[in-house]
Design an enzyme around this catalytic site. Sequence first.
Site, PDB file in Angstrom:
ATOM      1  N   ASN A 107       0.828  -1.201   0.000  1.00 50.51           N
ATOM      2  CA  ASN A 107       0.000   0.000   0.000  1.00 50.51           C
ATOM      3  C   ASN A 107       0.864   1.253   0.000  1.00 50.51           C
ATOM      4  OD1 ASN A 107      -1.973  -1.851   0.153  1.00 50.51           O
ATOM      5  ND2 ASN A 107      -2.429  -1.550   2.322  1.00 50.51           N
ATOM      6  N   VAL A 108       0.309   2.302  -0.581  1.00 48.51           N
ATOM      7  CA  VAL A 108       1.056   3.549  -0.720  1.00 48.51           C
ATOM      8  C   VAL A 108       0.411   4.648   0.128  1.00 48.51           C
ATOM      9  CG1 VAL A 108       1.900   2.963  -3.027  1.00 48.51           C
ATOM     10  CG2 VAL A 108      -0.298   4.147  -2.806  1.00 48.51           C
ATOM     11  N   ASP A 109      -0.450   4.212   1.083  1.00 49.42           N
ATOM     12  CA  ASP A 109      -1.326   5.179   1.755  1.00 49.42           C
ATOM     13  C   ASP A 109      -0.821   5.683   3.112  1.00 49.42           C
ATOM     14  OD1 ASP A 109      -1.805   2.985   3.463  1.00 49.42           O
ATOM     15  OD2 ASP A 109      -3.685   2.451   2.458  1.00 49.42           O
ATOM     16  N   HIS A 124       5.755  -0.590  -2.804  1.00 51.08           N
ATOM     17  CA  HIS A 124       5.274   0.121  -3.992  1.00 51.08           C
ATOM     18  C   HIS A 124       5.331   1.635  -3.852  1.00 51.08           C
ATOM     19  CE1 HIS A 124       2.881  -3.703  -5.343  1.00 51.08           C
ATOM     20  NE2 HIS A 124       4.181  -3.834  -5.464  1.00 51.08           N
ATOM     21  N   CYS A 152       9.552  19.441 -13.198  1.00 50.53           N
ATOM     22  CA  CYS A 152      10.689  19.352 -12.277  1.00 50.53           C
ATOM     23  C   CYS A 152      11.437  20.677 -12.237  1.00 50.53           C
ATOM     24  CB  CYS A 152      11.604  18.224 -12.757  1.00 50.53           C
ATOM     25  SG  CYS A 152      13.129  18.117 -11.833  1.00 50.53           S
ATOM     26  N   SER A 194      -4.478  -9.750  -3.048  1.00 51.98           N
ATOM     27  CA  SER A 194      -5.007 -10.706  -4.022  1.00 51.98           C
ATOM     28  C   SER A 194      -3.951 -11.725  -4.438  1.00 51.98           C
ATOM     29  CB  SER A 194      -5.547  -9.960  -5.241  1.00 51.98           C
ATOM     30  OG  SER A 194      -4.569  -9.082  -5.738  1.00 51.98           O
ATOM     31  N   ALA A 236      -9.982  -8.339   7.739  1.00 45.50           N
ATOM     32  CA  ALA A 236      -8.762  -8.130   8.525  1.00 45.50           C
ATOM     33  C   ALA A 236      -9.071  -7.348   9.803  1.00 45.50           C
ATOM     34  CB  ALA A 236      -7.731  -7.379   7.676  1.00 45.50           C
TER      35      ALA A 236
HETATM   36  N1  APR Z   1     -10.128  -7.867   4.866  1.00 44.39           N
HETATM   37  C1  APR Z   1      -9.314  -8.764   4.254  1.00 44.39           C
HETATM   38  N2  APR Z   1      -9.169  -8.846   2.922  1.00 44.39           N
HETATM   39  C2  APR Z   1      -9.868  -7.986   2.159  1.00 44.39           C
HETATM   40  C3  APR Z   1     -10.752  -7.033   2.722  1.00 44.39           C
HETATM   41  C4  APR Z   1     -10.872  -6.994   4.141  1.00 44.39           C
HETATM   42  N3  APR Z   1     -11.680  -6.122   4.763  1.00 44.39           N
HETATM   43  N4  APR Z   1     -11.299  -6.325   1.696  1.00 44.39           N
HETATM   44  C5  APR Z   1     -10.778  -6.810   0.562  1.00 44.39           C
HETATM   45  N5  APR Z   1      -9.913  -7.818   0.821  1.00 44.39           N
HETATM   46  C6  APR Z   1      -9.081  -8.566  -0.116  1.00 44.39           C
HETATM   47  C7  APR Z   1      -9.719  -8.899  -1.441  1.00 44.39           C
HETATM   48  O1  APR Z   1     -10.395 -10.140  -1.365  1.00 44.39           O
HETATM   49  C8  APR Z   1      -8.497  -8.977  -2.360  1.00 44.39           C
HETATM   50  O2  APR Z   1      -7.957 -10.290  -2.367  1.00 44.39           O
HETATM   51  O3  APR Z   1      -7.990  -7.723  -0.423  1.00 44.39           O
HETATM   52  C9  APR Z   1      -7.488  -8.025  -1.707  1.00 44.39           C
HETATM   53  C10 APR Z   1      -7.258  -6.731  -2.447  1.00 44.39           C
HETATM   54  O4  APR Z   1      -6.683  -7.027  -3.676  1.00 44.39           O
HETATM   55  P1  APR Z   1      -6.048  -5.927  -4.644  1.00 44.39           P
HETATM   56  O5  APR Z   1      -6.992  -4.794  -4.810  1.00 44.39           O
HETATM   57  O6  APR Z   1      -5.587  -6.663  -5.841  1.00 44.39           O
HETATM   58  O7  APR Z   1      -4.831  -5.353  -3.830  1.00 44.39           O
HETATM   59  P2  APR Z   1      -3.327  -5.831  -3.732  1.00 44.39           P
HETATM   60  O8  APR Z   1      -3.208  -7.293  -3.623  1.00 44.39           O
HETATM   61  O9  APR Z   1      -2.744  -4.980  -2.666  1.00 44.39           O
HETATM   62  O10 APR Z   1      -2.755  -5.376  -5.127  1.00 44.39           O
HETATM   63  C11 APR Z   1      -1.394  -5.478  -5.300  1.00 44.39           C
HETATM   64  O11 APR Z   1      -1.341  -4.375  -7.373  1.00 44.39           O
HETATM   65  O12 APR Z   1      -2.793  -2.879  -8.135  1.00 44.39           O
HETATM   66  C12 APR Z   1      -1.461  -3.061  -7.847  1.00 44.39           C
HETATM   67  O13 APR Z   1       0.331  -1.777  -7.016  1.00 44.39           O
HETATM   68  C13 APR Z   1      -1.002  -2.114  -6.785  1.00 44.39           C
HETATM   69  O14 APR Z   1      -0.195  -2.529  -4.577  1.00 44.39           O
HETATM   70  C14 APR Z   1      -1.138  -2.943  -5.539  1.00 44.39           C
HETATM   71  C15 APR Z   1      -0.838  -4.333  -6.074  1.00 44.39           C
END
Ligand code: APR
Length: 249
Positions: A107-109, A124, A152, A194, A236
């Site tokens: 996460n970038v947040d 990231h 820049c 994911s 979570a």
């Molecule tokens: N608790 C647990 N899991 C959750 C919840 C929750 N409340 N809400 C959503 N999820 C899960 C979803 O089921 C999914 O598997 O979180 C995951 C989010 O997936 P993505 O949006 O694909 O996020 P991420 O895995 O962080 O993506 C990876 O890809 O898009 C790029 O650079 C970006 O950092 C990001 C990277």
Amino acid sequence: MHTSNPDLIPEIIEILRSNNRVTVLTGAGISAESGVPTFRDAQTGLWSKFQPTELATPQAFRQNPKLVWEWYTWRREIIKKALPNPAHFALAEMEKLFPEFVLITQNVDRLHRIAGNERIIELHGDIFRTKCSVENIAVKDWPDKGDIPPLCPHCGGMLRPDVVWFGESLPARILEAAWEAASSCQVFLAIGTSSVVEPAASLPIVALHNSAVVIEINSQDTPLSGIANYSLKGAAGDILPRLVSGLNR
Ligand code: APR
């Protein structure tokens, strides 16, 4: 592999309790409960016709830098309003409970930092940092001349967010630190990701190969679910506070 059973929580607390080296990988799911849309969620309003995977790329920035900059401005506005949720706070508490604890996030947040974690590897980048797209160096201030994206102050190149886009490599030292944390831990938690975006998706596999117990926490199944030692289905923000309160008992 054990799945989804909430009765597994006491067993996982015991596993955590009997180990010192814990590494955690988080993804967008951990911030979903703070109101930050995940990457695979549909976007809302103005941005609903775009896929994040089509905007967060070097090609998109080359073709339409204004569009990409404005998308990040919109995302920054959402993230600025977001606060850490109980899952972030539980991980901040966990950091204090283990002698060796590393938090790797995609996460970038900044929400993990705001919650109080200190040993964080930001795979990231950080959406609130800006860098020069030509020189690849951080830029803190620039004169506002109305350009979008701004330019820049050193070289006149376009500025961009200091995040890793699809198709870009991670900074080598960050990837090495994450690899080391995954290969040396005894317990690896993969939370709210994911598990499809590399190289982050390989980190739990590295942990498994090095005999760590791998525990997934996700509201849905992912490619990791069938491989992890434990896969807990749920939010979570619900599961992590239960683990931490069990550890504190
Ligand atoms: N608790 C647990 N899991 C959750 C919840 C929750 N409340 N809400 C959503 N999820 C899960 C979803 O089921 C999914 O598997 O979180 C995951 C989010 O997936 P993505 O949006 O694909 O996020 P991420 O895995 O962080 O993506 C990876 O890809 O898009 C790029 O650079 C970006 O950092 C990001 C990277």
